[in-house]
Enzyme design. Structure first.
Site, PDB file in Angstrom:
ATOM      1  N   LYS A  15       0.821  -1.215   0.000  1.00 49.91           N
ATOM      2  CA  LYS A  15       0.000   0.000   0.000  1.00 49.91           C
ATOM      3  C   LYS A  15       0.859   1.270   0.000  1.00 49.91           C
ATOM      4  CE  LYS A  15      -4.049  -2.137   2.216  1.00 49.91           C
ATOM      5  NZ  LYS A  15      -5.005  -2.060   3.366  1.00 49.91           N
ATOM      6  N   TYR A  55     -12.415  -2.109  -4.031  1.00 54.11           N
ATOM      7  CA  TYR A  55     -12.965  -2.194  -2.669  1.00 54.11           C
ATOM      8  C   TYR A  55     -14.490  -2.085  -2.659  1.00 54.11           C
ATOM      9  CZ  TYR A  55      -8.410  -2.158  -0.307  1.00 54.11           C
ATOM     10  OH  TYR A  55      -7.176  -2.494   0.178  1.00 54.11           O
ATOM     11  N   PHE A  63     -15.603   3.601   6.695  1.00 52.96           N
ATOM     12  CA  PHE A  63     -14.238   3.978   6.351  1.00 52.96           C
ATOM     13  C   PHE A  63     -13.967   3.962   4.850  1.00 52.96           C
ATOM     14  CE2 PHE A  63     -14.180  -0.598   7.453  1.00 52.96           C
ATOM     15  CZ  PHE A  63     -13.645  -1.141   6.300  1.00 52.96           C
ATOM     16  N   ARG A  91      -2.327 -14.132   4.477  1.00 49.58           N
ATOM     17  CA  ARG A  91      -3.051 -13.428   5.555  1.00 49.58           C
ATOM     18  C   ARG A  91      -2.285 -13.574   6.875  1.00 49.58           C
ATOM     19  NH1 ARG A  91      -7.455 -10.022   4.456  1.00 49.58           N
ATOM     20  NH2 ARG A  91      -8.049 -10.404   6.610  1.00 49.58           N
ATOM     21  N   THR A  97      -5.528  -6.851  10.787  1.00 47.53           N
ATOM     22  CA  THR A  97      -5.802  -5.589  10.087  1.00 47.53           C
ATOM     23  C   THR A  97      -5.208  -4.397  10.836  1.00 47.53           C
ATOM     24  OG1 THR A  97      -7.867  -6.555   9.278  1.00 47.53           O
ATOM     25  CG2 THR A  97      -7.656  -4.155   9.150  1.00 47.53           C
ATOM     26  N   ARG A 108       2.354  -6.369   8.929  1.00 45.45           N
ATOM     27  CA  ARG A 108       1.644  -5.191   9.434  1.00 45.45           C
ATOM     28  C   ARG A 108       2.210  -4.721  10.782  1.00 45.45           C
ATOM     29  NH1 ARG A 108      -4.381  -7.041   7.410  1.00 45.45           N
ATOM     30  NH2 ARG A 108      -4.476  -5.688   5.569  1.00 45.45           N
ATOM     31  N   ASN A 118      -1.996   0.236   6.897  1.00 51.96           N
ATOM     32  CA  ASN A 118      -1.520  -1.047   7.413  1.00 51.96           C
ATOM     33  C   ASN A 118      -0.650  -1.824   6.428  1.00 51.96           C
ATOM     34  OD1 ASN A 118      -3.543  -1.752   5.697  1.00 51.96           O
ATOM     35  ND2 ASN A 118      -4.806  -2.799   7.209  1.00 51.96           N
ATOM     36  N   HIS A 121      -2.270  -5.361   1.527  1.00 47.18           N
ATOM     37  CA  HIS A 121      -3.567  -6.017   1.319  1.00 47.18           C
ATOM     38  C   HIS A 121      -3.335  -7.488   1.032  1.00 47.18           C
ATOM     39  CE1 HIS A 121      -7.482  -7.077  -0.384  1.00 47.18           C
ATOM     40  NE2 HIS A 121      -6.795  -7.706  -1.319  1.00 47.18           N
ATOM     41  N   GLU A 132      -9.856 -10.566  -7.637  1.00 51.45           N
ATOM     42  CA  GLU A 132      -8.882  -9.470  -7.560  1.00 51.45           C
ATOM     43  C   GLU A 132      -7.767  -9.655  -8.595  1.00 51.45           C
ATOM     44  OE1 GLU A 132      -7.812  -9.527  -3.398  1.00 51.45           O
ATOM     45  OE2 GLU A 132      -9.805  -8.812  -2.788  1.00 51.45           O
TER      46      GLU A 132
END
Ligand code: IDP
Ligand code: MG
Length: 141
Positions: A15, A55, A63, A91, A97, A108, A118, A121, A132
Site C-alpha cells: 500500500k 474495494y 471507512f 493473511r 488488520t 503489518r 496497514n 492487502h 482481484e
C-alpha cells in the site's frame, strides 16, 4: 519443482504508506523467504475508479471514503503470489488488520502504522483472490 497449475494463488498489494516509507524491498524479501513465488509484479498508482471498484465490497462501510483516498494517495505495488495455501498463509504473514494487534514479526506489525495505513492487502478467500487477480492480471486466472 513447483507446478504452477496446482499452486494456489493470492493477490497482494503493498500500500502507499509502505511504498512511501521505503519498505517495498523488505516486504518482497519477506514474501520470498516465506516460500511464495511471485507470478506478477506491477508498480502503479490507482485512479479513484480503480480503488472504488477494487474495494466495492466495502462501499457501505464508514471507512470507505478514507480507504479510497489512502489507496490513491501514491504509488502501490500489485503482486500475484503462489504457494500451497497461499490465501491463508499470506493473511497470516500480514497479520491482523490493525497493526497494534498484529503478531510480532508480521508485515503489518513491522511496517503498518494504523488500522487504515496497514502496509499491505491480502485476499480473504480463494474466490476473492480470483476476482482481484482477474481485475489486473486476467491472463493468470
Ligand atoms: P483486511 O485488509 O485485513 O482484510 P478489511 O476489514 O477488509 O481488512 O478492510 C480493508 C481495509 O480497509 C483495511 O486493510 C484497512 O486499510 C482499511 N480499514 C479497515 N478498517 C478501517 C477503519 O476502521 N478505519 C480506516 N481504515 C480501515
Ligand atoms: Mg479484507
Amino acid at each position: 519443482m513447483h507446478n504452477l497449475e496446482v499452486l494456489e494463488q493470492t493477490f497482494a498489494i503493498i500500500k502507499p504508506d509502505a511504498v512511501k516509507d521505503g519498505h517495498t524491498e523488505a516486504i518482497i524479501d519477506l514474501i520470498e523467504q516465506s516460500g511464495f513465488d511471485i507470478l506478477a509484479e506491477e508498480h502503479c498508482t490507482w485512479t479513484r475508479e480503480q480503488a472504488e471498484e477494487f474495494y466495492d465490497i466495502h462501499r457501505n462501510r464508514p471507512f470507505f471514503g478514507e480507504l479510497v483516498e489512502f489507496m490513491i494517495s501514491g504509488p502501490i505495488v500489485l503482486l500475484v503470489l503462489a504457494k500451497e495455501n497461499a490465501v491463508v498463509d499470506w493473511r497470516n504473514l500480514m497479520g491482523a488488520t490493525n497493526p497494534a494487534e498484529a503478531a510480532k514479526g508480521t508485515v503489518r506489525q513491522l511496517f503498518g502504522t494504523s488500522i487504515g495505513n496497514n502496509a499491505t492487502h491480502g485476499s480473504d478467500s480463494i474466490e476473492n483472490a480470483n476476482r482481484e487477480i482477474g481485475l489486473f492480471f486476467p491472463e493468470l486466472v
